[in-house]
Design an enzyme around this catalytic site. Sequence first.
Site, PDB file in Angstrom:
ATOM      1  N   LYS A 177       7.137  -0.395  15.188  1.00 13.35           N
ATOM      2  CA  LYS A 177       6.031   0.577  15.159  1.00 13.35           C
ATOM      3  C   LYS A 177       5.632   0.947  16.584  1.00 13.35           C
ATOM      4  CE  LYS A 177       3.827  -0.792  10.794  1.00 13.35           C
ATOM      5  NZ  LYS A 177       3.614   0.404   9.993  1.00 13.35           N
ATOM      6  N   ASP A 230       2.728 -12.457   3.027  1.00 15.03           N
ATOM      7  CA  ASP A 230       3.220 -11.078   3.059  1.00 15.03           C
ATOM      8  C   ASP A 230       2.897 -10.397   4.394  1.00 15.03           C
ATOM      9  OD1 ASP A 230       4.347  -8.702   1.867  1.00 15.03           O
ATOM     10  OD2 ASP A 230       2.311  -7.923   1.638  1.00 15.03           O
ATOM     11  N   HIS A 235       3.858 -10.045  10.249  1.00 11.36           N
ATOM     12  CA  HIS A 235       3.426  -8.850  10.981  1.00 11.36           C
ATOM     13  C   HIS A 235       2.233  -9.117  11.917  1.00 11.36           C
ATOM     14  CE1 HIS A 235       6.124  -7.049   8.237  1.00 11.36           C
ATOM     15  NE2 HIS A 235       5.295  -6.827   7.244  1.00 11.36           N
ATOM     16  N   LYS A 335      -5.236  -6.044   0.474  1.00 10.35           N
ATOM     17  CA  LYS A 335      -4.905  -4.904  -0.399  1.00 10.35           C
ATOM     18  C   LYS A 335      -6.177  -4.413  -1.067  1.00 10.35           C
ATOM     19  CE  LYS A 335      -0.245  -5.360  -0.434  1.00 10.35           C
ATOM     20  NZ  LYS A 335       0.501  -4.413   0.406  1.00 10.35           N
TER      21      LYS A 335
HETATM   22  C1  BG6 Z   1       5.202  -4.897   4.141  1.00  5.96           C
HETATM   23  C2  BG6 Z   1       4.388  -5.628   3.113  1.00  5.96           C
HETATM   24  O1  BG6 Z   1       5.969  -5.783   4.895  1.00  5.96           O
HETATM   25  O2  BG6 Z   1       4.308  -4.198   4.994  1.00  5.96           O
HETATM   26  C3  BG6 Z   1       3.554  -4.667   2.312  1.00  5.96           C
HETATM   27  O3  BG6 Z   1       5.284  -6.337   2.258  1.00  5.96           O
HETATM   28  C4  BG6 Z   1       2.692  -3.828   3.218  1.00  5.96           C
HETATM   29  O4  BG6 Z   1       2.756  -5.363   1.370  1.00  5.96           O
HETATM   30  C5  BG6 Z   1       3.523  -3.210   4.328  1.00  5.96           C
HETATM   31  O5  BG6 Z   1       2.082  -2.821   2.456  1.00  5.96           O
HETATM   32  C6  BG6 Z   1       2.636  -2.543   5.365  1.00  5.96           C
HETATM   33  O6  BG6 Z   1       3.397  -1.882   6.314  1.00  5.96           O
HETATM   34  P1  BG6 Z   1       3.431  -0.296   6.393  1.00  5.96           P
HETATM   35  O7  BG6 Z   1       4.287  -0.016   7.585  1.00  5.96           O
HETATM   36  O8  BG6 Z   1       4.022   0.184   5.112  1.00  5.96           O
HETATM   37  O9  BG6 Z   1       2.004   0.141   6.566  1.00  5.96           O
END
Ligand code: BG6
Length: 480
Positions: A177, A230, A235, A335
């Site tokens: 990103k 997740d 992340h 979420k």
């Molecule tokens: C993913 C998760 O890795 O990242 C998801 O499994 C999440 O749950 C997503 O929604 C968020 O990333 P982005 O780039 O889609 O906003």
Amino acid sequence: MHTSQAPSTTLVILGATGDLTQRLLMPALYRLWARGHLEGVFVLGYAVEDWSRERFWQHLEQALRRFVPEFNPGVWEGLRDRVGYRSGDLNPERLAALRDGLAANALFYLALPPDLFGPAAEGLGQAGLSDDAQGFRRLVVEKPFGYDLASAEVLRRQMHRHWREDQILRIDHFLGKETTQNLLVFRFANRFLEPIWNAQHIAQVQITYAETLGLEGRWRYYDRAGALRDMLQNHLMQLFTLVALEPPSVWDAEILREHKVEVLRSVRPIPPEQVGEFAVRGQYTAGVLGGQRVPGYGQEAHIPPASTTETFAALKLYVDNWRWRGVPFYLRSGKRLGADYAEVAVQFHEVPTQFFGPKAPGCNWLVFRMKPQESLELLAWAKAPGLSLEGRPVTLEAPYERPGDVPYSAYEQLLLDALGGDRAHFLRFDEVEWAWRILEPVLAAWKKGSPEPYPAGSEGPVGMARLMEEGHTWRPLGGA
Ligand code: BG6
């Protein structure tokens, strides 16, 4: 312009008929092709469906029409000729058939369910496909890298039976990103930050990734994973290491990753008996989002009503090194929250004496905003017009993109890096391992009890406030 150069690299997608390929990989490949980046690459789909190449093309075209708003049949026709299909399972004998027809170099992308990562890596290895004597052989793996420390270690051993660490590219798409990469550029390309980028001047760091999205049909995976696994284990932990890492001496993937691991190793272990002071979990209940009523997590299709999976997780971490000792790093993601809002926000200490107004707790923030749009913001205190020397908050805002810029999505960036062999934005195993180590006490504690409810459309569970040190509050989802 595209030329008819013979492919030098085959990108084999295992799990080519699945969701990841449709939603993310093919759209990224389409865009890379349209921009002239895929010369020399042949894409070979591999999956159990007994399909012809034409059937596979149809499937991909449907997906592209759905997920690429700017889809152009002419561009697809050009790319299509560079796309093949083979049907088979992960049996080494079946996989061995892939050997015929590979270009000199090959990249194997495991777009598979997580329980197949190990068998796929082994199968490919047994089929001789990891042997890089004649050209490179690389393996790209998506998260989750294990379910906890022990299973991550099992997966590592399985993968390393036939693949060296430098052949394995573990994708965390956040590393592709723009804002994530800008954390590195902004920190290390400007002189003014480094002298104040430490505990003496920084009071707190808040890393937020709030989503209005719910399960999006991913119940099977999500109900087993939950928000901590997740989003935070990977992340948000990555964003955290990029804020905290020491300046590398040279720009080198290994040194960069070394420094990231050093941060993770310096995190103060969360005491098992005090998990509640360092971690909070929540689960959404029914609520209103964008004017629509949405069900609670336990009422979502396929989710057991008594599920204790967390859909929100927040964490407080301390880095016990010279630079960061005493500075809390707050991480949260959930979420069905009230807004799609994401940022890395760094707050500096207040001046020792504030002459020009009330104490300004909402001030002195440097914000790397990811959502709703990417920008850089500095919230500062400045004189308000008038006769007195009263101050008030002002925001210096720089939108990240300028007209004419050509942004690339995370998957486009990372696919190109993988093809080019640049490992800087992929995870080394020890990063994964240390991230799991940090979370072990939390995972153990959360096996019992249940998450705190929060209504869909809200800011999250009320209990998240208990993580905050005195004088700190969570930034509202929408900015200070
Ligand atoms: C993913 C998760 O890795 O990242 C998801 O499994 C999440 O749950 C997503 O929604 C968020 O990333 P982005 O780039 O889609 O906003």
